[in-house]
Every structure is written in structure tokens, then in C-alpha cells.
Design an enzyme around this catalytic site. Structure first.
Site, PDB file in Angstrom:
ATOM      1  N   ALA A 161       0.847  -1.195   0.000  1.00 33.67           N
ATOM      2  CA  ALA A 161       0.000   0.000   0.000  1.00 33.67           C
ATOM      3  C   ALA A 161       0.878   1.239   0.000  1.00 33.67           C
ATOM      4  CB  ALA A 161      -0.940  -0.022   1.206  1.00 33.67           C
ATOM      5  N   SER A 162       0.261   2.392   0.252  1.00 34.64           N
ATOM      6  CA  SER A 162       0.967   3.661   0.102  1.00 34.64           C
ATOM      7  C   SER A 162       2.053   3.861   1.155  1.00 34.64           C
ATOM      8  CB  SER A 162      -0.033   4.812   0.179  1.00 34.64           C
ATOM      9  OG  SER A 162      -0.756   4.746   1.402  1.00 34.64           O
ATOM     10  N   ILE A 163       1.813   3.393   2.380  1.00 34.60           N
ATOM     11  CA  ILE A 163       2.726   3.644   3.488  1.00 34.60           C
ATOM     12  C   ILE A 163       3.612   2.441   3.790  1.00 34.60           C
ATOM     13  CG2 ILE A 163       2.853   4.221   5.946  1.00 34.60           C
ATOM     14  CD1 ILE A 163       1.923   6.542   4.236  1.00 34.60           C
ATOM     15  N   GLN A 192       4.213  -2.205   3.261  1.00 34.37           N
ATOM     16  CA  GLN A 192       3.840  -3.445   2.585  1.00 34.37           C
ATOM     17  C   GLN A 192       3.866  -4.582   3.598  1.00 34.37           C
ATOM     18  OE1 GLN A 192       6.668  -3.670  -0.659  1.00 34.37           O
ATOM     19  NE2 GLN A 192       7.811  -5.328   0.300  1.00 34.37           N
ATOM     20  N   VAL A 193       3.165  -5.661   3.252  1.00 33.18           N
ATOM     21  CA  VAL A 193       2.934  -6.748   4.196  1.00 33.18           C
ATOM     22  C   VAL A 193       3.491  -8.050   3.635  1.00 33.18           C
ATOM     23  CG1 VAL A 193       1.166  -8.130   5.344  1.00 33.18           C
ATOM     24  CG2 VAL A 193       0.886  -5.652   5.166  1.00 33.18           C
ATOM     25  N   ASP A 241     -10.103   5.219   8.127  1.00 33.66           N
ATOM     26  CA  ASP A 241      -9.502   4.934   6.816  1.00 33.66           C
ATOM     27  C   ASP A 241     -10.143   3.664   6.259  1.00 33.66           C
ATOM     28  OD1 ASP A 241      -7.868   5.387   4.659  1.00 33.66           O
ATOM     29  OD2 ASP A 241      -6.111   4.423   5.533  1.00 33.66           O
TER      30      ASP A 241
END
Length: 539
Positions: free
Chosen positions: A133-135, A137-138, A285
Site C-alpha cells: 500500500a501507500s505507506i 507493505q505486508v 480509513d
């Protein structure tokens, strides 16, 4: 001066390179947006670019522009009613399929942050990211005791770019507030400042871990929502329980498993109102990448809350104001709505409240009689903001995050079950909450809970009383001294004015006399006049 002008030039170049001017036919754009399209075309990068043939050019452009633009794409991805399907398909990918960063960097960051080798921390660490994602990663992994976990890792070196972009936004906010009344009405600069802090907090996974644990506590044992357990967290890395479910936007799976989407929609809205009013701690969010649904029990599924980095809270008075406003709208009582807004201090003196009530009835009234699939909630909010601008209403900045969340919730609800009657569901929840919070017995109970603190504080009363008397005596002496100084200043000013009058009179007399004498004598008189002025200047 415009801050970070080079950054603005870079954004212009990216928009031109990816040919964002070709996303929507110019004749379909609002008239005010067409000059922007023409401006994009002027950049030389647009002249040689072949990106107009790229089916994912919007996604790629927002990724290259940075995290704030990815966040904007995520917000728009919930608005199927506003975004054309071909663009929506690109925006949906921004929820969890942003381009990942290299696995070796992810491994290094985990080892540095948790101060141990990957092999020591995990029995298995999967190199391929589960989501990006934007902030952050997993990655998926397994602990040595067999528990399946996810490892969330903040993207490297994104903080400076976020700060730079917010400085540009802050300049733009000041520029708009100086020229646009609507921007002043919503405290745009303050909203930008608050959102800046929200995003910077999102870079600290230890804060997200604390939010997740708080929300897990609030919904422990709930049949409506499950919040995963957090095992460990630092500023850059968080290790948490891996869950099994599908995104709330996966309607095909819901149909295949025979889930009752109406019941699921009701649960989702109940969760939202519970978070806002019971807990005063709401997930802010709520795009589909952060809201999943369990599939283990299709007959009674639960929502799963992920990524609790951005949460909202309201003061007790704001909570009560929002609840009463919503109930007034549901009861179609717009005179009461205006009274509530007035009591909250949002209406300036001299406002025609009857006219304001009529405009609110015309704008907001249709919301009550329409199902969710016929509502344009974002459009209605824009109209309400326009009314606020015309009547100079002062909307608190802390409510803007709640409005953003409502837009998310409406988008999710519209997808999940368009015929859901949001007002029928919300009214009993809000009515019960208001009754509990205006109940005299509840107020007495809260007062009773404060009595021990009041009694403990009573032991400090003698010292506080002596300090207050001492301060009053000092203040009285200070006021007396100030009064004497003012009197002396008054006398000095009177003497100064008297000397100024004498000097001016003498100077004029000399000038008049000089005009009647021969010129050599006149020169002598003028020299004397100069001495008079000089004496006055140095006196």
C-alpha cells in the site's frame, strides 16, 4: 513564495508523462477543470509520451506522485457512483496492490528494527509480499510456535516527500483561505495541518499497534467485528495475527457463499455508529483494503478491521452535537437543527436563521426519503459546505475527519447493499445514546465518580487559598505601581505638548518677522529659528 517549486514541476511532468489529460474526454469535464487539462498538455513530456496507451496509467501516475496521491486514489476508489468503471478498476488496485519495494530491503529493515536475524525471529518468512500500500507493505510469515503472522514494514525514505508535499498543501491552503470563503469556513489550513499529523502518525507502526489493541479491546467477544492481535511492534515494523477473510468489496464471494448482504450492511453501519458514539474511537480509513469479512461462518460473518493507523476521536460536546444533528435531520426538524448548530457556536451573530433552515431543508431533506443507492452523499456534503460558506458558518476542523469517514462508509454501503435504509438503522442507536447521555442519573453517577478526586483535591485548598491571596496582594501592588507610572506619563505628555506649542509659536513668529526685514537680517532670524527647532529636538 511558492514552496518546493521543483516538486510542483515534477508533479506537472508526471501528469504530462502519464497523459492524465486523456483520462476523460474534455467535453465531459466541468468547465472549471478544462484549463488544468490544457495546462498538462503544455509540458514537453506530453508531446513524446506514449502513456495514453497504458491501461494502468492513472495507477502508475499516482504511485509515482507519492503516498498522498495514493491516499487520494484510495478515497476515490470507494465512489463507484462518481468514477467511470475503467478508472475505478485502476484505483481499486491502490488499496493493496501498489508497486512493492525490494524484498532484501524489507528483510534488512525487519532485522534492524527487531534487532535479530530473520531466521531467529521466524520459522518462515515469505519473500513475495502479500499486499503493498501507500505507506507500508505486508509479508506473511510463521513464528516458531506455529502461529501464522503478517509482518508489516514501512516503506523506506518516504517521510521527507510527505513533509514536502504537505508544505505545498499548506501554502495552497493559505492561498485559498485568503481568497475563498468556503476554505475559511472549514478552516482548511487547520484541516491540512491535522491531516498532516495523521499521516505522519501512520508512519509510526507502534502507534498503529496501540490503536489496534485499543480497538481490539473495544470489540473483544463481539459478534460484529474482529480485530487481530498484535504480537510486537516498533516504529518501522509490526508483527500481528494473520486473519482469514476477503475484502468487503468481494461481492462474488458473498454471492457464492450465500451471505446475507443486507445483514452484513446493517452490521457495518452498526459498527460505525458504535465506534463513533459508544467508544468515541472510530476507524477513519475504511477503504476496502482495510475492511475484510470472515468466510468461516457465512451465516453469521464478522467484519475484520485492519490497518488502524488512522483513527478519529471527538470531544464529548462534539459527539452530542453530531448525534443531535443527525436526529434532527432524521426527524425532518430543520428548525431544531439550526438551533443545535447555533448552540454549538457555529453560526455568527446576525445570521438569518429562518433562511438557513429553509436552505438546509431543501438540500438535506431529500436524504430522508431516498434509499442509499439513490443518494449522492458526497454531493450533498458539498452543497452543505456551500451553504456554510454563504452563511459564514464556522465548522470545527475535528469534524472534517468524521465527514471523510462518512464518505468512505457510504461508498462501502452502496457497494455492499444499495437498498440499505441507513436512517432506519441509525435512528434507534442514536436515540438510545442521546437518552443515556442526557439522563440525570447518568450525570449524578459521573459526579459521584469524581467525588474521590474532589475530596483528595480538597486537602490542597488551604495552600491554594493562601497562594491566591498572595497573588491578589501582588497584583494590587502591581496595579498601584502601574497607575503611578501612567500618571507620570500623563504629566510628561502634557509638558511635552506645552513645549511643542511654545516652540511652534516661536518658530512661526520668527518666520513672520523675517518676511518683513531685509534679507541679511532675515537670514539671522532664520538661523535663530533653526536653533529653536534644534533645541526642541534635543530637549
Amino acid at each position: 513564495m511558492i514552496p518546493h517549486f521543483s516538486r510542483l514541476l515534477e508533479l506537472w511532468r508526471l501528469a504530462a508523462h502519464h497523459r492524465l489529460d486523456t483520462l476523460i474526454p474534455e467535453e465531459d469535464l466541468p468547465a472549471k477543470a478544462r484549463p488544468l487539462v490544457q495546462f498538462i498538455k503544455l509540458h514537453p513530456a506530453a508531446w513524446t509520451s506514449r502513456a495514453s496507451k497504458d491501461p494502468l496509467r492513472l495507477k502508475h501516475a499516482l504511485e509515482e506522485m507519492g503516498p498522498l496521491f495514493v491516499k487520494l486514489g484510495q478515497l476515490l476508489s470507494t465512489r463507484r457512483d462518481l468514477i467511470p468503471p475503467e478508472l475505478l478498476a485502476q484505483l481499486v488496485q491502490l488499496q493493496d496492490r501498489v508497486s512493492p519495494f525490494a524484498t532484501d530491503i524489507a528483510r534488512q529493515q525487519v532485522e534492524k528494527s527487531l534487532n535479530a536475524r530473520i531466521e531467529t525471529l521466524f520459522a518462515r518468512f515469505d519473500d513475495a509480499p502479500l499486499a503493498a500500500a501507500s505507506i507500508a507493505q505486508v509479508h506473511t510469515a510463521a513464528l516458531h510456535d506455529g502461529r501464522e503472522v503478517i509482518v508489516k514494514i514501512v516503506r523506506p525514505v518516504i517521510r521527507p516527500q510527505i513533509i514536502k508535499d504537505f508544505e505545498i498543501l499548506n501554502w495552497l491552503g493559505h492561498w485559498l483561505e485568503a481568497r475563498v470563503e468556503a476554505a475559511r469556513a472549514v478552516h482548511l489550513v487547520q484541516v491540512i495541518s491535522d491531516y498532516r499529523q495523521v499521516i505522519l502518525n501512520e508512519l509510526d507502526l507502534s502507534l498503529e499497534a496501540a490503536n489496534t489493541m485499543q480497538m481490539r479491546h473495544n470489540f473483544m467477544g463481539s459478534s460484529m467485528m474482529y480485530v487481530p492481535e498484535v504480537y510486537t511492534a516498533t516504529k518501522d515494523v509490526m508483527v500481528a495475527e494473520r486473519i482469514s477473510g476477503v475484502p468487503v468489496s468481494d461481492l462474488e464471494t458473498f454471492e457464492r457463499l450465500g451471505m446475507d448482504r443486507a445483514m452484513l450492511g446493517e452490521k457495518g453501519l452498526t459498527i460505525f455508529f458504535t465506534q463513533v458514539f459508544r467508544d468515541n474511537f472510530f476507524h477513519a480509513d475504511m477503504h476496502p483494503g482495510n475492511v475484510f469479512v470472515e468466510t468461516l461462518n457465512p451465516q453469521n460473518p464478522r467484519f475484520i478491521a485492519l490497518d488502524c493507523a488512522i483513527v478519529g476521536e471527538l470531544s464529548k460536546s462534539d459527539q452530542m452535537t453530531v448525534a443531535r444533528l443527525l436526529l434532527a435531520v432524521m426527524n425532518n426538524n430543520f428548525e431544531q437543527l439550526i438551533q443545535i448548530v447555533h448552540q454549538a457556536g457555529w453560526i455568527p451573530a446576525g445570521t438569518d436563521q429562518n433562511t438557513l433552515a429553509r436552505e438546509m431543508r431543501r438540500t438535506v431533506g431529500p436524504m430522508i426519503s431516498k434509499p442509499m443507492d439513490q443518494l449522492d452523499f458526497a454531493g450533498i456534503l458539498i452543497q452543505v459546505m456551500d451553504i456554510a460558506r454563504r452563511h459564514h458558518l464556522d465548522i470545527p476542523p475535528q469534524l472534517m475527519l468524521l465527514l471523510k469517514t462518512l464518505v468512505h462508509v457510504e461508498g462501502l454501503g452502496r457497494d455492499l447493499y444499495p437498498q440499505l435504509d441507513i436512517w432506519k438503522l441509525a435512528k434507534p442507536i442514536l436515540t438510545e445514546w442521546v437518552k443515556q447521555n442526557v439522563n440525570p442519573m447518568t450525570s449524578l453517577k459521573e459526579l459521584g465518580q469524581q467525588i474521590p478526586d474532589m475530596l483528595m483535591g480538597a486537602t490542597d485548598l488551604p495552600a491554594l487559598l493562601i497562594d491566591s491571596l498572595h497573588n491578589l496582594r501582588q497584583q494590587g501592588a502591581w496595579q498601584d505601581r502601574q497607575w503611578r507610572e501612567l500618571q507620570q506619563m500623563r504629566l510628561d505628555m502634557q509638558q511635552t505638548r506645552r513645549r511643542d506649542w511654545i516652540a511652534a509659536s516661536g518658530f512661526l513668529a520668527l518666520l513672520v518677522t523675517a518676511t518683513q526685514l531685509p534679507w541679511p537680517v532675515a537670514v539671522i532670524f532664520l538661523v535663530l529659528a533653526g536653533f529653536v527647532v534644534l533645541w526642541r529636538l534635543i530637549a
